[in-house]
Design a protein around this motif. Sequence first.
Motif, PDB file in Angstrom:
ATOM      1  N   GLU A  44       0.846  -1.186   0.000  1.00  0.00           N
ATOM      2  CA  GLU A  44       0.000   0.000   0.000  1.00  0.00           C
ATOM      3  C   GLU A  44       0.888   1.245   0.000  1.00  0.00           C
ATOM      4  O   GLU A  44       1.514   1.566   1.006  1.00  0.00           O
ATOM      5  CB  GLU A  44      -0.921   0.007   1.228  1.00  0.00           C
ATOM      6  N   PRO A  45       0.970   1.977  -1.109  1.00  0.00           N
ATOM      7  CA  PRO A  45       1.888   3.124  -1.195  1.00  0.00           C
ATOM      8  C   PRO A  45       1.575   4.240  -0.206  1.00  0.00           C
ATOM      9  O   PRO A  45       2.456   5.041   0.120  1.00  0.00           O
ATOM     10  CB  PRO A  45       1.730   3.608  -2.641  1.00  0.00           C
ATOM     11  N   ASP A  46       0.348   4.305   0.310  1.00  0.00           N
ATOM     12  CA  ASP A  46      -0.005   5.379   1.236  1.00  0.00           C
ATOM     13  C   ASP A  46       0.272   5.021   2.697  1.00  0.00           C
ATOM     14  O   ASP A  46       0.057   5.840   3.584  1.00  0.00           O
ATOM     15  CB  ASP A  46      -1.486   5.753   1.075  1.00  0.00           C
ATOM     16  N   LEU A  47       0.747   3.814   2.943  1.00  0.00           N
ATOM     17  CA  LEU A  47       1.079   3.416   4.311  1.00  0.00           C
ATOM     18  C   LEU A  47       2.579   3.561   4.550  1.00  0.00           C
ATOM     19  O   LEU A  47       3.396   3.119   3.735  1.00  0.00           O
ATOM     20  CB  LEU A  47       0.646   1.976   4.587  1.00  0.00           C
ATOM     21  N   ILE A  48       2.927   4.172   5.667  1.00  0.00           N
ATOM     22  CA  ILE A  48       4.319   4.388   6.047  1.00  0.00           C
ATOM     23  C   ILE A  48       4.613   3.569   7.296  1.00  0.00           C
ATOM     24  O   ILE A  48       3.858   3.604   8.268  1.00  0.00           O
ATOM     25  CB  ILE A  48       4.589   5.881   6.340  1.00  0.00           C
ATOM     26  N   ARG A  49       5.714   2.851   7.267  1.00  0.00           N
ATOM     27  CA  ARG A  49       6.080   2.073   8.451  1.00  0.00           C
ATOM     28  C   ARG A  49       6.641   2.993   9.527  1.00  0.00           C
ATOM     29  O   ARG A  49       7.471   3.865   9.256  1.00  0.00           O
ATOM     30  CB  ARG A  49       7.088   0.983   8.094  1.00  0.00           C
ATOM     31  N   VAL A  50       6.191   2.784  10.760  1.00  0.00           N
ATOM     32  CA  VAL A  50       6.570   3.619  11.899  1.00  0.00           C
ATOM     33  C   VAL A  50       7.525   2.844  12.795  1.00  0.00           C
ATOM     34  O   VAL A  50       7.288   1.671  13.109  1.00  0.00           O
ATOM     35  CB  VAL A  50       5.304   4.018  12.699  1.00  0.00           C
ATOM     36  N   LEU A  51       8.622   3.469  13.177  1.00  0.00           N
ATOM     37  CA  LEU A  51       9.619   2.872  14.083  1.00  0.00           C
ATOM     38  C   LEU A  51      10.041   1.468  13.634  1.00  0.00           C
ATOM     39  O   LEU A  51      10.006   0.510  14.417  1.00  0.00           O
ATOM     40  CB  LEU A  51       9.064   2.811  15.510  1.00  0.00           C
ATOM     41  N   PRO A  52      10.466   1.302  12.407  1.00  0.00           N
ATOM     42  CA  PRO A  52      10.809  -0.042  11.915  1.00  0.00           C
ATOM     43  C   PRO A  52      11.969  -0.697  12.642  1.00  0.00           C
ATOM     44  O   PRO A  52      12.007  -1.925  12.757  1.00  0.00           O
ATOM     45  CB  PRO A  52      11.135   0.201  10.435  1.00  0.00           C
ATOM     46  N   SER A  53      12.915   0.096  13.114  1.00  0.00           N
ATOM     47  CA  SER A  53      14.083  -0.482  13.805  1.00  0.00           C
ATOM     48  C   SER A  53      13.742  -0.887  15.234  1.00  0.00           C
ATOM     49  O   SER A  53      14.352  -1.806  15.793  1.00  0.00           O
ATOM     50  CB  SER A  53      15.240   0.523  13.821  1.00  0.00           C
ATOM     51  N   GLU A  54      12.762  -0.211  15.842  1.00  0.00           N
ATOM     52  CA  GLU A  54      12.431  -0.481  17.238  1.00  0.00           C
ATOM     53  C   GLU A  54      11.328  -1.516  17.417  1.00  0.00           C
ATOM     54  O   GLU A  54      11.321  -2.264  18.398  1.00  0.00           O
ATOM     55  CB  GLU A  54      11.995   0.811  17.943  1.00  0.00           C
ATOM     56  N   ILE A  55      10.395  -1.572  16.474  1.00  0.00           N
ATOM     57  CA  ILE A  55       9.217  -2.426  16.665  1.00  0.00           C
ATOM     58  C   ILE A  55       9.017  -3.331  15.457  1.00  0.00           C
ATOM     59  O   ILE A  55       8.718  -2.869  14.346  1.00  0.00           O
ATOM     60  CB  ILE A  55       7.956  -1.585  16.906  1.00  0.00           C
ATOM     61  N   ALA A  56       9.228  -4.614  15.679  1.00  0.00           N
ATOM     62  CA  ALA A  56       8.999  -5.632  14.650  1.00  0.00           C
ATOM     63  C   ALA A  56       8.755  -6.962  15.358  1.00  0.00           C
ATOM     64  O   ALA A  56       9.502  -7.328  16.270  1.00  0.00           O
ATOM     65  CB  ALA A  56      10.181  -5.739  13.703  1.00  0.00           C
ATOM     66  N   PHE A  57       7.717  -7.651  14.977  1.00  0.00           N
ATOM     67  CA  PHE A  57       7.390  -8.956  15.545  1.00  0.00           C
ATOM     68  C   PHE A  57       7.473 -10.000  14.437  1.00  0.00           C
ATOM     69  O   PHE A  57       6.829  -9.851  13.397  1.00  0.00           O
ATOM     70  CB  PHE A  57       5.992  -8.947  16.156  1.00  0.00           C
ATOM     71  N   THR A  58       8.266 -11.030  14.664  1.00  0.00           N
ATOM     72  CA  THR A  58       8.421 -12.092  13.676  1.00  0.00           C
ATOM     73  C   THR A  58       7.674 -13.339  14.140  1.00  0.00           C
ATOM     74  O   THR A  58       7.957 -13.885  15.213  1.00  0.00           O
ATOM     75  CB  THR A  58       9.902 -12.430  13.444  1.00  0.00           C
TER      76      THR A  58
END
Length: 309
Positions: free
Chosen positions: A256-270
């Motif tokens: 989705e081009p209108d969605l921006i990932r927020v705090l990618p380095s701090e918050i990620a769940f695998t």
Amino acid sequence: MTSAERVRMRTPDVSTDDLRMLLALARTGKLVTAATLLGIDHTTVSRRLRRLETGLGVTLVERGTDGWALSEIGRVVVERAAPLEQILQEVRDAVSGDEGTVRGSVRLSTPDGFGTKIASVAVAEVIAAHPGISVELVTSTRPISSRASGYDLAVSIGEPRQGWLASEFLTNYTLGLYASRRYLNTRPRIASPTDLTDHRLVFYVDSHLNVAELDLARRFAGMHVGLGCTNVSAQVEATLHGAGVGLLPCFMAEEEPDLIRVLPSEIAFTLAFSLSSRRNSPAPDAVGLIRQAIRSVVVARQDLLVPRT
């Protein structure tokens, strides 16, 4: 004395046609659905199953919370009888001159996001190349029961389960925080995890969440769920329209081009997706093609499933 031992002590009365009723119920888990599959009335299916159980002297199916489930001896019988439908189809193909054609109906269960973005693509490729295959894709984000019936293949969230299911690891996938461009331009700045307390989370409805691996909302202290959706596709749409910050699968949000990932380095769940299959599927060749196609699409979309931060 076990049920299997009692069966061995007598000469069971088995009808091939009654076994087809059992195979259909094992596949669908519902009497009415099994009857529709066979083109007969559901009362006929019920009556023939009772006759089969009486003839064998064992209980083959038991009423469960989600329909009918195979008993322990029922699973053994179905596993032995599974080749029956394949043999009947091979006879039909030999008569019609269609030998070598892969046929069969496959019931596939997946979480809704996986079904939308991955499984539907894999299925489309298979049925386009093999017109004799038909697929029912059922989407539901819930754990797989060790006694589950009603599907030939199932993708579930979490590591492979042990038991009578043939379960294997499929792929990891990442969830991250996303917000729309407009939302980020009009709401308080998010520069660190502490800033999230000024925002509302878009995620699952806690009371309807049956998958332990997705119990992630509590990781955000001070941030409450402003919009809970049981469907992850609805979560994506709600986030796009500014309902809040969505905790979304990257393989859906990144497209989705209108969605921006927020705090990618701090918050990620695998998390992990697992692929389970019934060992007694009546259409093993068709199931094998669907499984292979799913794995191929997963490989092709690894950069979306587990994006680099």
